[in-house]
Design an enzyme around this catalytic site. Structure first.
Site, PDB file in Angstrom:
ATOM      1  CB  SER A 169      56.615 -61.001  -1.045  1.00 36.85           C
ATOM      2  OG  SER A 169      55.276 -61.404  -0.933  1.00 36.85           O
ATOM      3  CG  ASP A 193      59.367 -67.308  -1.641  1.00 39.77           C
ATOM      4  OD1 ASP A 193      59.600 -68.248  -2.407  1.00 39.77           O
ATOM      5  OD2 ASP A 193      58.514 -67.370  -0.733  1.00 39.77           O
ATOM      6  CD  GLU A 204      56.360 -64.730 -20.687  1.00 38.49           C
ATOM      7  OE1 GLU A 204      56.560 -63.820 -21.518  1.00 38.49           O
ATOM      8  OE2 GLU A 204      56.972 -65.808 -20.700  1.00 38.49           O
ATOM      9  NE  ARG A 207      53.855 -65.790 -15.192  1.00 39.44           N
ATOM     10  CZ  ARG A 207      54.928 -66.085 -15.911  1.00 39.44           C
ATOM     11  NH1 ARG A 207      56.117 -65.657 -15.518  1.00 39.44           N
ATOM     12  NH2 ARG A 207      54.826 -66.803 -17.027  1.00 39.44           N
ATOM     13  CG  ASP A 209      58.421 -62.101 -18.346  1.00 43.94           C
ATOM     14  OD1 ASP A 209      59.114 -62.348 -19.346  1.00 43.94           O
ATOM     15  OD2 ASP A 209      57.832 -61.022 -18.178  1.00 43.94           O
ATOM     16  CG  ASP A 212      59.557 -58.502 -16.523  1.00 41.80           C
ATOM     17  OD1 ASP A 212      58.968 -58.207 -17.571  1.00 41.80           O
ATOM     18  OD2 ASP A 212      59.020 -59.155 -15.606  1.00 41.80           O
ATOM     19  CG  HIS A 280      57.078 -65.316   1.751  1.00 41.73           C
ATOM     20  ND1 HIS A 280      57.283 -65.623   0.427  1.00 41.73           N
ATOM     21  CD2 HIS A 280      56.431 -64.117   1.751  1.00 41.73           C
ATOM     22  CE1 HIS A 280      56.787 -64.656  -0.337  1.00 41.73           C
ATOM     23  NE2 HIS A 280      56.275 -63.730   0.446  1.00 41.73           N
TER      24      HIS A 280
END
Length: 465
Positions: A169, A193, A204, A207, A209, A212, A280
């Site tokens: 998450s 997830d 990017e 979050r 991507d 990383d 989730h």
């Protein structure tokens, strides 16, 4: 929509604020972190003291009780941490905490198959906030994880490419932030997830991507839109390999979500976690199960789940199929492209692993109406019966069906055929299978033959041709 745009523009026009923390750097509430269409509310992350991130170390020597370590090298040296082992760091998400059973259970499964430093990150001081605030706290926690990784390298000689971050998450984006701050040097990041709200469609730098880490894989289990479906996970691909089990939206064993009309993302989690977030949470359950089932989560390259379900993506390609979960990094083509999509089915209960087979049955005997089933017998075990076809059964006709077995039967030794009438038939007809071919996902085909026919509800055993 016009009001939302106006609101975002006005927020963006306000002078940004900034906070700085020792060893971690400075954090701004300017775009793209705040004041955008995807992140309209301006906020700064909380301080490290308030978030109180903790690193809980489990090893093969202390599987049941963690040792608390920090980014101070002396605390690591005084623990059971071994520099000659891989380090896997598990990061929870929104509302969760590092002492939840699922994190230590994941570690314990790892101890069954490898010697490893398994670190559970507890940042409940920052995850148990409003969702919008928690998304900002992600940045500080990511910076703290990056600091730990850097200390492991500089003070203990433990290279980042021997580190694997596993985030669920919001924890996926914590891992992404840590990866950015270590300039993609981390060996692997797995997103379980990855959270959708405030991250889907963002730049990017905000979050998770593929840049990383050296290798990024992702499992999508709740990819339906947050509104109106209350899907918490991203549908957007974020890795080198992106797996969409069961299509990525509705997981077997999870009830349809009756809370789908709730639209306030700051209030949807409390009190509804176990029910509303079933899809989730499946992502980390699949990963945990994959550790002890190294061949049970084969992902098939396909354009969509509908195409996969239409039996058009079998068997695996020339490089084989990647395994969703723990062994995804064993796939030879893991980094040859970005955003590779793979589909598979899972079970609906605690044993989620499945093995896919394609069965081709050529019928013999009389013409009847009914349905046929086949079970597989191999050196690895026996499968249950699976229906191949239902309808008019004609001698000479061939029927093809793919199914997902809860058993890896290994090398096929025989198959058993059975059929049933759909209506009462006083003539007691006989039906058989002159040939049954079984193909595994690795492309190997096993052929079985018989000249016999049987009445309904009587097993017919076919031996190798």
């Amino acid at each position: 929509m016009l009001m939302l745009w106006t609101f975002a523009v006005l927020l963006g026009a306000v002078a940004g604020k900034e906070v700085c923390f020792d060893k971690l750097g400075c954090f701004s509430d300017d775009a793209p972190w705040s004041g955008t269409i995807d992140r309209p509310l301006k906020a700064l992350p909380w301080s490290p003291a308030q978030i109180n991130t903790r690193f809980l170390l489990y090893t093969n020597e202390n599987q049941d009780n963690y040792q608390k370590i920090t980014s101070d090298a002396s605390s690591i040296r005084n623990s059971n941490f071994k520099t000659n082992r891989k380090t896997r760091i598990i990061i929870h998400g929104f509302i969760d905490k590092g002492e939840e059973n699922w994190l230590s259970d994941m570690c314990k499964n790892m101890f069954k198959v490898e010697s490893v430093n398994c670190i559970c990150v507890d940042w409940k001081g920052g995850s148990r906030a409003t969702y919008t605030q928690a998304t900002q706290n992600v940045r500080v926690v990511g910076a703290e994880v990056a600091l730990l990784v850097n200390v492991l390298k500089s003070d203990l000689g433990h290279p980042p490419d021997n580190v694997h971050l596993i985030g669920h998450s919001l924890g996926s984006h914590v891992a992404g932030e840590a990866g950015k701050r270590t300039f993609g040097a981390i060996g692997r990041i797995t997103g379980l997830d990855a959270a959708e709200p405030y991250f889907q469609g963002t730049p990017e730098e905000v979050r998770l991507d593929p840049t990383d880490a050296q290798f990024v894989d992702a499992i999508h289990t709740d990819a339906a839109p947050i509104i109106p479906n209350l899907g918490f996970g991203m549908s957007q691909t974020v890795g080198h390999l992106d797996f969409f089990p069961n299509g990525g939206m509705e997981m077997p064993g999870c009830q349809k979500n009756i809370l789908s009309q709730i639209v306030d993302i700051d209030g949807i989690w409390e009190g509804t976690r176990d029910f509303a977030a079933c899809n989730h949470l499946r992502s980390y359950k699949y990963y945990t199960d994959s550790i002890v089932n190294p061949t049970g989560f084969s992902g098939f390259s396909c354009s969509s789940y509908n195409v996969f379900s239409a039996n058009k993506c079998f068997p695996c390609g020339s490089e084989g199929c990647p395994q969703m979960g723990h062994y995804a990094d064993k796939y030879p083509g893991k980094t040859k492209e970005l955003y590779q999509k793979f589909y598979l089915n899972t079970g609906d209960k605690s044993n989620f692993a499945r093995w896919r087979y394609q069965v081709t049955v050529t019928l013999s005997g009389q013409k009847v109406t009914g349905h046929i089933l086949v079970s597989l017998f191999g050196n690895g075990g026996n499968s249950k019966q699976y229906e191949v076809f239902k309808g008019s059964l004609h001698p000479g006709d061939t029927h093809v069906k793919e199914f997902d077995s809860d058993m890896d039967v290994g090398d096929l030794q025989k198959v058993k055929f059975i059929w049933y009438n759909n209506v009462i038939n006083p003539t007691l007809p006989k039906v058989g299978a002159s040939r049954i071919s079984v193909e595994r996902n690795d492309g190997r085909v096993f052929n079985f033959c018989s000249q016999d026919t049987v009445r309904e509800d009587v097993l017919l055993t076919l031996s190798a041709c």
